[in-house]
Design an enzyme around this catalytic site. Structure first.
Site, PDB file in Angstrom:
ATOM      1  N   HIS A  77       0.816  -1.215   0.000  1.00  0.00           N
ATOM      2  CA  HIS A  77       0.000   0.000   0.000  1.00  0.00           C
ATOM      3  C   HIS A  77       0.848   1.264   0.000  1.00  0.00           C
ATOM      4  O   HIS A  77       0.332   2.344  -0.250  1.00  0.00           O
ATOM      5  CB  HIS A  77      -1.001  -0.006   1.163  1.00  0.00           C
ATOM      6  CG  HIS A  77      -0.424   0.259   2.512  1.00  0.00           C
ATOM      7  ND1 HIS A  77      -0.006  -0.733   3.367  1.00  0.00           N
ATOM      8  CD2 HIS A  77      -0.207   1.422   3.180  1.00  0.00           C
ATOM      9  CE1 HIS A  77       0.420  -0.205   4.491  1.00  0.00           C
ATOM     10  NE2 HIS A  77       0.323   1.106   4.412  1.00  0.00           N
ATOM     11  N   ASP A  99       0.122  -7.661   1.462  1.00  0.00           N
ATOM     12  CA  ASP A  99       0.566  -6.278   1.646  1.00  0.00           C
ATOM     13  C   ASP A  99       2.089  -6.186   1.654  1.00  0.00           C
ATOM     14  O   ASP A  99       2.691  -5.504   2.481  1.00  0.00           O
ATOM     15  CB  ASP A  99      -0.004  -5.652   2.922  1.00  0.00           C
ATOM     16  CG  ASP A  99       0.129  -4.128   2.928  1.00  0.00           C
ATOM     17  OD1 ASP A  99       0.296  -3.539   1.843  1.00  0.00           O
ATOM     18  OD2 ASP A  99       0.101  -3.537   4.024  1.00  0.00           O
ATOM     19  N   SER A 133       4.863   2.803   7.521  1.00  0.00           N
ATOM     20  CA  SER A 133       4.501   1.651   6.702  1.00  0.00           C
ATOM     21  C   SER A 133       5.683   1.152   5.877  1.00  0.00           C
ATOM     22  O   SER A 133       6.348   1.932   5.192  1.00  0.00           O
ATOM     23  CB  SER A 133       3.374   2.013   5.739  1.00  0.00           C
ATOM     24  OG  SER A 133       2.172   2.204   6.410  1.00  0.00           O
TER      25      SER A 133
END
Length: 497
Positions: free
Chosen positions: A225, A258, A340
């Site tokens: 993402h 992910d 992230s």
């Protein structure tokens, strides 16, 4: 005919797992936590790139949406007319689970730092969430301005006054060295191998995330993402802690896991990959170090512990994109949007996970209303991430283990119930798939997988995806209240759909 592990659409999200499944071979006796509802989490959104920040208005809280489990076969099958009816023309993935949207809700209490009226009374509160955010931001600006002014005034006093009031520490060494095993030493060794990733789409939108050097060939491991916005015609840059910036390109992406792998187009010589640990051997209470770029603040280091293992997590970024599932490492190290894709290190400096999601209290914050850390962070275990990365580097595509059933996400059962309606029986359980060959039928409730308890569809998915296609795993299911245990050999699915 469905060959994946998917969940049927549900008008409301399934109950989140209350207690993480504990490994059967657990060597530590840890008192089980009280069973409390566990909310579905949200992926850490990348920090908006400079110049593309959203306005400071907090959107209204979204209505609850279904929280499908796309690791356990959606019925109807992918690509079929029923699937298209349930999930749109693409058929996969289901919409993301209901999560506390970043920017949903405002800060409680009064407007900190709000100006006073002429008579000394607080100014009337502005109506609406937009006014509250404005007051908070103004307060932040005022605090920064006052702090700067006081600092300058103090400096002037020190330079022009008759003497200093500071006291120097005695016997301070000229070269203050840190032990290699200290947090400072571990951070100093890891930072040169961590990069801040800037991703921008063709329309100029994008954000900032983190990644780390995976090998000497210039591959960078991060979250899907983080780079998804630049995957089709966008631009990617990776900046090292020394400020050197390199163009990068996507090698492969795994939406369900992910995980993504980038490659520097002109990698520098002497790249130092971060050492990979063994996430299976991590124990609750072990020290953790998180490195990333929270809210764009590159090279930020925070510390904590492993708070839990095997935490079933269904995560989405709140934009309607595909969901991800993981049997996560939970940590209380402070991680925020922009962390992230960054590494979660153990007390030796080895990577044990990829920081991917946080649970938020739901109140907005600075930086476009994005939520921040409340001590509930989740990382993809590095053993799983390594398997995915190797597949992406070799073929550019992810490979998922599957049992080829459709899970009923609306079922109120203690386990993962195989759907009984919504499609033909051979689509709910593929007779030629792993579950069908093992004798499972629609209506069966899967209660254990690999010797670990299963309390929901998302839990089953996250557990299946910790294995590899071809692995043989013991599965226990209930039929008519009677338990049966069988061996099941996992099938495979190549690519995201």
């Amino acid at each position: 005919m469905s060959t994946e592990n998917e969940g049927t659409a549900a008008p409301t999200p399934p109950a989140a797992p209350s207690v993480p499944p504990a490994p059967a071979s657990e060597t530590q006796d840890v008192a089980p936590a009280p069973a409390v509802p566990e909310p579905v989490t949200q992926q850490l959104p990348p920090t908006p790139a400079p110049g593309t920040e959203p306005t400071q208005q907090i959107p209204p809280t979204a209505a609850p949406a279904a929280a499908p489990a796309y690791g356990e076969g959606h019925a109807p099958a992918y690509g079929g007319p029923q699937a298209q009816a349930a999930h749109g023309a693409e058929g996969w993935p289901p919409p993301p689970p209901t999560v506390p949207a970043y920017g949903a809700g405002g800060h409680g209490g009064g407007a900190w730092g709000a100006p006073l009226t002429a008579d000394g009374a607080p100014a009337p509160k502005q109506k609406g969430k937009g006014g509250l955010v404005a007051a908070v931001l103004v307060a932040a600006l005022l605090a920064g301005g006052i702090g700067g002014g006081v600092g300058y005034w103090a400096a002037e006093r020190s330079n022009n006054g008759t003497g200093s009031t500071t006291i120097s520490a005695a016997n301070t060494p000229k070269d203050l060295k840190r032990e290699a095993g200290s947090i400072a030493g571990l951070a100093a060794g890891a930072l040169p191998s961590v990069v801040t990733i800037e991703a921008s789409a063709g329309d100029g939108e994008g954000g900032t995330g983190t990644g780390f050097v995976y090998d000497q060939q210039g591959h960078i491991l991060t979250n899907n993402h983080v780079v998804a916005s630049a995957a089709n015609g966008g631009k990617l840059f990776a900046t090292f802690s020394d400020g050197k910036r390199y163009d990068a390109e996507v090698v492969g992406r795994a939406q369900g896991y992910d995980v993504a792998v980038l490659k520097l187009k002109n990698p520098p010589a002497g790249l130092k990959p971060l050492p990979l640990g063994d996430s299976d051997k991590v124990a609750v209470g072990d020290s953790t170090i998180a490195i990333g770029a929270p809210f764009g603040l590159s090279n930020t280091v925070t510390t904590g512990i492993v708070s839990a293992k095997n935490r079933p997590v269904a995560s989405g970024d709140g934009t309607g994109s595909k969901n991800s599932y993981m049997s996560a490492l939970q940590t209380d190290a402070s991680i925020n949007p922009g962390n992230s894709g960054g590494p979660l290190l153990d007390g030796r400096g080895a990577v044990i996970g990829i920081n991917s999601a946080i649970q938020s209290a739901g109140n907005g914050g600075f930086g476009g209303g994005q939520a921040g850390s409340i001590g509930l962070g989740f990382a993809i275990p590095v053993n799983q991430a390594k398997n995915v990365a190797e597949s992406l580097i070799k073929t550019g595509k992810p490979v998922y283990p599957v049992i080829s059933v459709s899970v009923d996400l609306q079922a109120k059962s203690e386990g993962a119930k195989i759907s009984e309606q919504g499609a033909a029986a051979n689509e709910l359980v593929d007779p030629n798939g792993p579950a069908g060959k093992a004798g499972l039928k629609p209506g069966d409730v899967i209660t254990e997988f690999g010797g670990k308890p299963v309390d929901s569809g998302p839990t089953l998915i996250s557990m299946i995806w910790t294995y590899k296609p071809g692995d043989t795993v013991k599965l226990t299911y209930l039929r008519g209240g009677k338990p049966t245990t069988v061996d099941i050999t996992l099938g495979s699915r190549v690519g995201d759909k």
